[in-house]
Design an enzyme around this catalytic site. Sequence first.
Site, PDB file in Angstrom:
ATOM      1  N   TYR A 103       3.668   1.761  -3.825  1.00 43.24           N
ATOM      2  CA  TYR A 103       2.892   2.094  -2.617  1.00 43.24           C
ATOM      3  C   TYR A 103       2.792   3.612  -2.481  1.00 43.24           C
ATOM      4  O   TYR A 103       1.708   4.169  -2.278  1.00 43.24           O
ATOM      5  CB  TYR A 103       3.588   1.471  -1.404  1.00 43.24           C
TER       6      TYR A 103
ATOM      7  N   LYS B 233      -0.377   6.443  -2.338  1.00 42.94           N
ATOM      8  CA  LYS B 233      -0.542   7.440  -1.272  1.00 42.94           C
ATOM      9  C   LYS B 233      -0.606   8.843  -1.872  1.00 42.94           C
ATOM     10  O   LYS B 233      -1.292   9.722  -1.358  1.00 42.94           O
ATOM     11  CB  LYS B 233       0.611   7.328  -0.277  1.00 42.94           C
TER      12      LYS B 233
HETATM   13  N1  LIG Z   1       3.303   1.106   9.688  1.00 44.77           N
HETATM   14  C1  LIG Z   1       3.953   2.073   9.094  1.00 44.77           C
HETATM   15  O1  LIG Z   1       5.181   2.171   9.182  1.00 44.77           O
HETATM   16  C2  LIG Z   1       3.205   3.117   8.311  1.00 44.77           C
HETATM   17  C3  LIG Z   1       3.896   4.292   7.931  1.00 44.77           C
HETATM   18  C4  LIG Z   1       3.203   5.270   7.219  1.00 44.77           C
HETATM   19  C5  LIG Z   1       1.841   5.098   6.920  1.00 44.77           C
HETATM   20  N2  LIG Z   1       1.205   3.951   7.303  1.00 44.77           N
HETATM   21  C6  LIG Z   1      -0.214   3.841   6.982  1.00 44.77           C
HETATM   22  O2  LIG Z   1      -0.947   3.601   8.168  1.00 44.77           O
HETATM   23  C7  LIG Z   1      -2.147   2.886   7.854  1.00 44.77           C
HETATM   24  C8  LIG Z   1      -2.275   1.693   8.762  1.00 44.77           C
HETATM   25  O3  LIG Z   1      -1.163   0.842   8.544  1.00 44.77           O
HETATM   26  P1  LIG Z   1      -0.646  -0.169   9.644  1.00 44.77           P
HETATM   27  O4  LIG Z   1       0.826  -0.049   9.638  1.00 44.77           O
HETATM   28  O5  LIG Z   1      -1.409  -0.017  10.914  1.00 44.77           O
HETATM   29  O6  LIG Z   1      -1.026  -1.548   8.907  1.00 44.77           O
HETATM   30  P2  LIG Z   1      -1.379  -2.969   9.516  1.00 44.77           P
HETATM   31  O7  LIG Z   1      -1.020  -3.912   8.413  1.00 44.77           O
HETATM   32  O8  LIG Z   1      -0.787  -3.171  10.854  1.00 44.77           O
HETATM   33  O9  LIG Z   1      -2.967  -2.904   9.685  1.00 44.77           O
HETATM   34  C9  LIG Z   1      -3.791  -2.704   8.583  1.00 44.77           C
HETATM   35  C10 LIG Z   1      -5.201  -3.139   8.921  1.00 44.77           C
HETATM   36  O10 LIG Z   1      -5.986  -2.946   7.724  1.00 44.77           O
HETATM   37  C11 LIG Z   1      -6.710  -4.150   7.460  1.00 44.77           C
HETATM   38  N3  LIG Z   1      -6.939  -4.258   6.017  1.00 44.77           N
HETATM   39  C12 LIG Z   1      -6.011  -4.542   5.052  1.00 44.77           C
HETATM   40  N4  LIG Z   1      -6.616  -4.583   3.849  1.00 44.77           N
HETATM   41  C13 LIG Z   1      -7.926  -4.305   4.060  1.00 44.77           C
HETATM   42  C14 LIG Z   1      -9.048  -4.210   3.204  1.00 44.77           C
HETATM   43  N5  LIG Z   1      -8.957  -4.410   1.876  1.00 44.77           N
HETATM   44  N6  LIG Z   1     -10.261  -3.890   3.739  1.00 44.77           N
HETATM   45  C15 LIG Z   1     -10.377  -3.696   5.072  1.00 44.77           C
HETATM   46  N7  LIG Z   1      -9.350  -3.796   5.934  1.00 44.77           N
HETATM   47  C16 LIG Z   1      -8.138  -4.099   5.434  1.00 44.77           C
HETATM   48  C17 LIG Z   1      -5.840  -5.269   8.010  1.00 44.77           C
HETATM   49  O11 LIG Z   1      -6.601  -6.440   8.242  1.00 44.77           O
HETATM   50  C18 LIG Z   1      -5.290  -4.620   9.290  1.00 44.77           C
HETATM   51  O12 LIG Z   1      -6.195  -4.802  10.370  1.00 44.77           O
HETATM   52  C19 LIG Z   1      -2.049   2.531   6.362  1.00 44.77           C
HETATM   53  O13 LIG Z   1      -2.798   3.490   5.625  1.00 44.77           O
HETATM   54  C20 LIG Z   1      -0.566   2.669   6.063  1.00 44.77           C
HETATM   55  O14 LIG Z   1      -0.322   2.963   4.712  1.00 44.77           O
HETATM   56  C21 LIG Z   1       1.853   2.975   8.000  1.00 44.77           C
END
Ligand SMILES: NC(=O)c1ccc[n+]([C@@H]2O[C@H](COP(=O)([O-])OP(=O)(O)OC[C@H]3O[C@@H](n4cnc5c(N)ncnc54)[C@H](O)[C@@H]3O)[C@@H](O)[C@H]2O)c1
Length: 250
Positions: free
Chosen positions: A152, A156
């Site tokens: 992952y 990134k």
């Molecule tokens: N949650 C964490 O702890 C965390 C930490 C650092 C970075 N991030 C980053 O934040 C961003 C959002 O993550 P999150 O935690 O809100 O995730 P989440 O899983 O809660 O939400 C992700 C959303 O993206 C949608 N999605 C997934 N695959 C898709 C695709 N192929 N096409 C279109 N939509 C798609 C899902 O349906 C969902 O609505 C991501 O880039 C993640 O890497 C998250």
Amino acid sequence: MSHGNLQNETAIVTGGAYGFGEGIVNKFIREGANVIIMDIDSDNGIRVQSNQPTRSAVFVRGDVSNENDWKAVRDTTLKTYGRIDIVVNNAEISSLNVPEDMFDRLHSVNVKNIYHSARVIVPVMQQQGGGGVFVNIYSMGSLRPRPNFAWYAATKGAVSAATKCLAAELAKDNIRLNTVCPVAGETGMTPLILGNPDTHEARGSILSGIPLGRFATPADVANATAFLASDEASFVTRVELPVDGGRALN
Ligand SMILES: NC(=O)c1ccc[n+]([C@@H]2O[C@H](COP(=O)([O-])OP(=O)(O)OC[C@H]3O[C@@H](n4cnc5c(N)ncnc54)[C@H](O)[C@@H]3O)[C@@H](O)[C@H]2O)c1
């Protein structure tokens, strides 16, 4: 009538149906933007759209790893709002268990979204004139690596490198690209980070690395994203903005 920092701007927010993305959609609309929500989750996409004032948000079902879906989102955005000013590449996936097909899927979603969005949307911004903004959601998990997240984090890292190169390449068109780097937050990804079911010990272990002592919220990520997308950041490009409660210090 709203007079926010994104008044009359049109934004595409990927993954806007849930988690950090939902927070970004809500914030952008409060700041006066019109938003296209691109997501594969129709139930939540329609839920988020219907929570907004009429005509300020439109849900389009689309997979960010698919070029034709990007073209459909581009066409719907132009038909509905007439222009595209901002793209937030937020939709991404994570996995701890990474057989080769999941490795390919991670790259297909997490890296190809940046590729497709640049190839499909940048020409629109160049033709409109006046510039544009991309905010790509990166991760503290890449800047401060943790065990079990190597593949992952590798995707990134590619997001970070592509964002910086494109920022250098597209500055001549006044197109700015930046990343926001959240620390762990409570979203759909939580079970991956904390385990399922999560435990007091797992939470304590993560929180002990975050000096401000809490997880990132969708509002934290949305506020940073809205700033970078706004004219208040008009001289800011190629930065990686940690939204991490001081995790980078620890
Ligand atoms: N949650 C964490 O702890 C965390 C930490 C650092 C970075 N991030 C980053 O934040 C961003 C959002 O993550 P999150 O935690 O809100 O995730 P989440 O899983 O809660 O939400 C992700 C959303 O993206 C949608 N999605 C997934 N695959 C898709 C695709 N192929 N096409 C279109 N939509 C798609 C899902 O349906 C969902 O609505 C991501 O880039 C993640 O890497 C998250």
